[in-house]
Write a protein that holds these residues in place. Structure first.
Motif, PDB file in Angstrom:
ATOM      1  N   GLN A   1       3.239  32.145  66.617  1.00 45.63           N
ATOM      2  CA  GLN A   1       3.649  30.781  66.933  1.00 45.63           C
ATOM      3  C   GLN A   1       2.460  29.963  67.421  1.00 45.63           C
ATOM      4  O   GLN A   1       2.251  28.823  67.001  1.00 45.63           O
ATOM      5  CB  GLN A   1       4.761  30.791  67.992  1.00 45.63           C
ATOM      6  CG  GLN A   1       5.360  29.431  68.247  1.00 45.63           C
ATOM      7  CD  GLN A   1       6.130  28.916  67.043  1.00 45.63           C
ATOM      8  OE1 GLN A   1       6.832  29.676  66.375  1.00 45.63           O
ATOM      9  NE2 GLN A   1       6.006  27.632  66.772  1.00 45.63           N
TER      10      GLN A   1
ATOM     11  N   GLU B   1      -2.099  23.565  63.262  1.00 45.21           N
ATOM     12  CA  GLU B   1      -1.488  22.278  62.927  1.00 45.21           C
ATOM     13  C   GLU B   1      -2.054  21.164  63.809  1.00 45.21           C
ATOM     14  O   GLU B   1      -2.423  20.099  63.322  1.00 45.21           O
ATOM     15  CB  GLU B   1       0.039  22.351  63.080  1.00 45.21           C
ATOM     16  CG  GLU B   1       0.752  21.053  62.768  1.00 45.21           C
ATOM     17  CD  GLU B   1       0.655  20.612  61.312  1.00 45.21           C
ATOM     18  OE1 GLU B   1       0.739  19.390  61.066  1.00 45.21           O
ATOM     19  OE2 GLU B   1       0.491  21.462  60.423  1.00 45.21           O
TER      20      GLU B   1
ATOM     21  N   GLU C   1      10.884  28.445  64.866  1.00 42.45           N
ATOM     22  CA  GLU C   1       9.848  29.171  65.592  1.00 42.45           C
ATOM     23  C   GLU C   1       9.901  30.645  65.186  1.00 42.45           C
ATOM     24  O   GLU C   1      10.935  31.150  64.731  1.00 42.45           O
ATOM     25  CB  GLU C   1      10.040  29.013  67.098  1.00 42.45           C
ATOM     26  CG  GLU C   1       9.758  27.609  67.569  1.00 42.45           C
ATOM     27  CD  GLU C   1       9.720  27.500  69.078  1.00 42.45           C
ATOM     28  OE1 GLU C   1       9.760  28.522  69.789  1.00 42.45           O
ATOM     29  OE2 GLU C   1       9.626  26.354  69.549  1.00 42.45           O
TER      30      GLU C   1
ATOM     31  N   LYS D   1       9.822  22.045  58.026  1.00 44.13           N
ATOM     32  CA  LYS D   1       9.482  22.716  59.273  1.00 44.13           C
ATOM     33  C   LYS D   1      10.313  23.993  59.384  1.00 44.13           C
ATOM     34  O   LYS D   1      11.535  23.957  59.285  1.00 44.13           O
ATOM     35  CB  LYS D   1       9.752  21.788  60.449  1.00 44.13           C
ATOM     36  CG  LYS D   1       9.308  22.360  61.768  1.00 44.13           C
ATOM     37  CD  LYS D   1       9.335  21.285  62.833  1.00 44.13           C
ATOM     38  CE  LYS D   1       9.113  21.828  64.204  1.00 44.13           C
ATOM     39  NZ  LYS D   1       7.820  22.332  64.488  1.00 44.13           N
TER      40      LYS D   1
ATOM     41  N   THR E   1      -2.149  27.323  74.745  1.00 49.80           N
ATOM     42  CA  THR E   1      -1.695  26.531  73.603  1.00 49.80           C
ATOM     43  C   THR E   1      -1.074  25.231  74.100  1.00 49.80           C
ATOM     44  O   THR E   1      -1.356  24.155  73.565  1.00 49.80           O
ATOM     45  CB  THR E   1      -0.696  27.332  72.743  1.00 49.80           C
ATOM     46  OG1 THR E   1      -1.351  28.503  72.249  1.00 49.80           O
ATOM     47  CG2 THR E   1      -0.170  26.512  71.585  1.00 49.80           C
TER      48      THR E   1
ATOM     49  N   LEU F   1      -2.531  21.514  73.461  1.00 52.17           N
ATOM     50  CA  LEU F   1      -1.710  20.476  72.842  1.00 52.17           C
ATOM     51  C   LEU F   1      -1.820  19.161  73.616  1.00 52.17           C
ATOM     52  O   LEU F   1      -2.050  18.106  73.030  1.00 52.17           O
ATOM     53  CB  LEU F   1      -0.250  20.926  72.766  1.00 52.17           C
ATOM     54  CG  LEU F   1       0.758  19.879  72.296  1.00 52.17           C
ATOM     55  CD1 LEU F   1       0.493  19.483  70.854  1.00 52.17           C
ATOM     56  CD2 LEU F   1       2.169  20.398  72.462  1.00 52.17           C
TER      57      LEU F   1
ATOM     58  N   ASP G   1       0.154  29.085  64.493  1.00 55.61           N
ATOM     59  CA  ASP G   1       0.686  27.981  63.684  1.00 55.61           C
ATOM     60  C   ASP G   1       0.501  26.639  64.385  1.00 55.61           C
ATOM     61  O   ASP G   1       0.034  25.670  63.786  1.00 55.61           O
ATOM     62  CB  ASP G   1       2.181  28.184  63.416  1.00 55.61           C
ATOM     63  CG  ASP G   1       2.452  29.070  62.215  1.00 55.61           C
ATOM     64  OD1 ASP G   1       1.493  29.611  61.626  1.00 55.61           O
ATOM     65  OD2 ASP G   1       3.639  29.224  61.869  1.00 55.61           O
ATOM     66  N   GLU G   2       0.882  26.574  65.658  1.00 58.14           N
ATOM     67  CA  GLU G   2       0.810  25.314  66.395  1.00 58.14           C
ATOM     68  C   GLU G   2      -0.626  24.839  66.574  1.00 58.14           C
ATOM     69  O   GLU G   2      -0.907  23.647  66.431  1.00 58.14           O
ATOM     70  CB  GLU G   2       1.499  25.461  67.753  1.00 58.14           C
ATOM     71  CG  GLU G   2       3.001  25.605  67.633  1.00 58.14           C
ATOM     72  CD  GLU G   2       3.707  25.752  68.971  1.00 58.14           C
ATOM     73  OE1 GLU G   2       3.124  25.406  70.017  1.00 58.14           O
ATOM     74  OE2 GLU G   2       4.867  26.208  68.957  1.00 58.14           O
TER      75      GLU G   2
END
Length: 173
Positions: A31, A38, A8, A5, A157, A161, A34-35
């Motif tokens: 960021q 994933e 950030e 990992k 985001t 999530l 990426d999040e």
């Protein structure tokens, strides 16, 4: 799944070709990208349009993230939205079986790339310049629009999530 990992983006140093004052915007967009990529890995396609507890669907958030970046960066260039952008806005969140996760992620990733390209060509001397937003020409500045694009992206985001986690958990019952 990633085995190492990384920190950030804001802790990885400057993003090449992005003006110093716009680094936080670039960091937030990268960021988020990426999040989001994933969290959407192995997302069940049948849940894309589900609205847990009446909240926005995963598809809406992915559409909106793409659309809001496009719209806010358009205003930052002192341009008005074209008909295609207005049509996209109206279609955000409307269920469409032709739309899939891969398509939504591809569109979002492309929009982040376009946003980064625009950041790289933004002159820092223009950041406090007035920009009218929308038909009413509500007052903002270049930096205000770009910062709002970054924070709005991170807001969605976070919402995405939570929505993904709730849907996945409910689906595993």
């Amino acid at each position: 799944m990633t085995t190492t990992k990384q920190p950030e983006y804001w802790m990885r140093g400057p993003i090449e070709n992005i003006p110093a004052l716009l680094q936080p915007v670039a960091h937030a967009l990268l960021q988020a990208r990426d999040e989001i990529n994933e969290m959407m890995r192995n997302f069940p396609p049948e849940l894309l349009w589900e609205k847990p507890a009446g909240n926005a669907s995963v598809a809406f958030h992915l559409q909106h993230l793409t659309g809001v970046l496009d719209r806010l960066f358009t205003y930052a260039k002192a341009e008005q939205l074209d008909q295609q952008q207005l049509d996209y806005l109206v279609a955000e969140g409307k269920e469409d079986s032709a739309i899939n996760t891969a398509m939504l992620l591809e569109n979002f990733n492309k929009q982040v790339d376009l946003s980064l390209k625009q950041l790289s060509s933004t002159n820092e001397n223009t950041l406090t310049g007035f920009r009218g937003v929308g038909r009413k020409q509500l007052p903002s500045t270049v930096v205000g629009l770009l910062f709002h694009a970054a924070e709005h992206t991170m807001r969605h985001t976070g919402q995405l999530l939570v929505t993904v986690k709730v849907l996945k958990q409910n689906n595993n019952r």
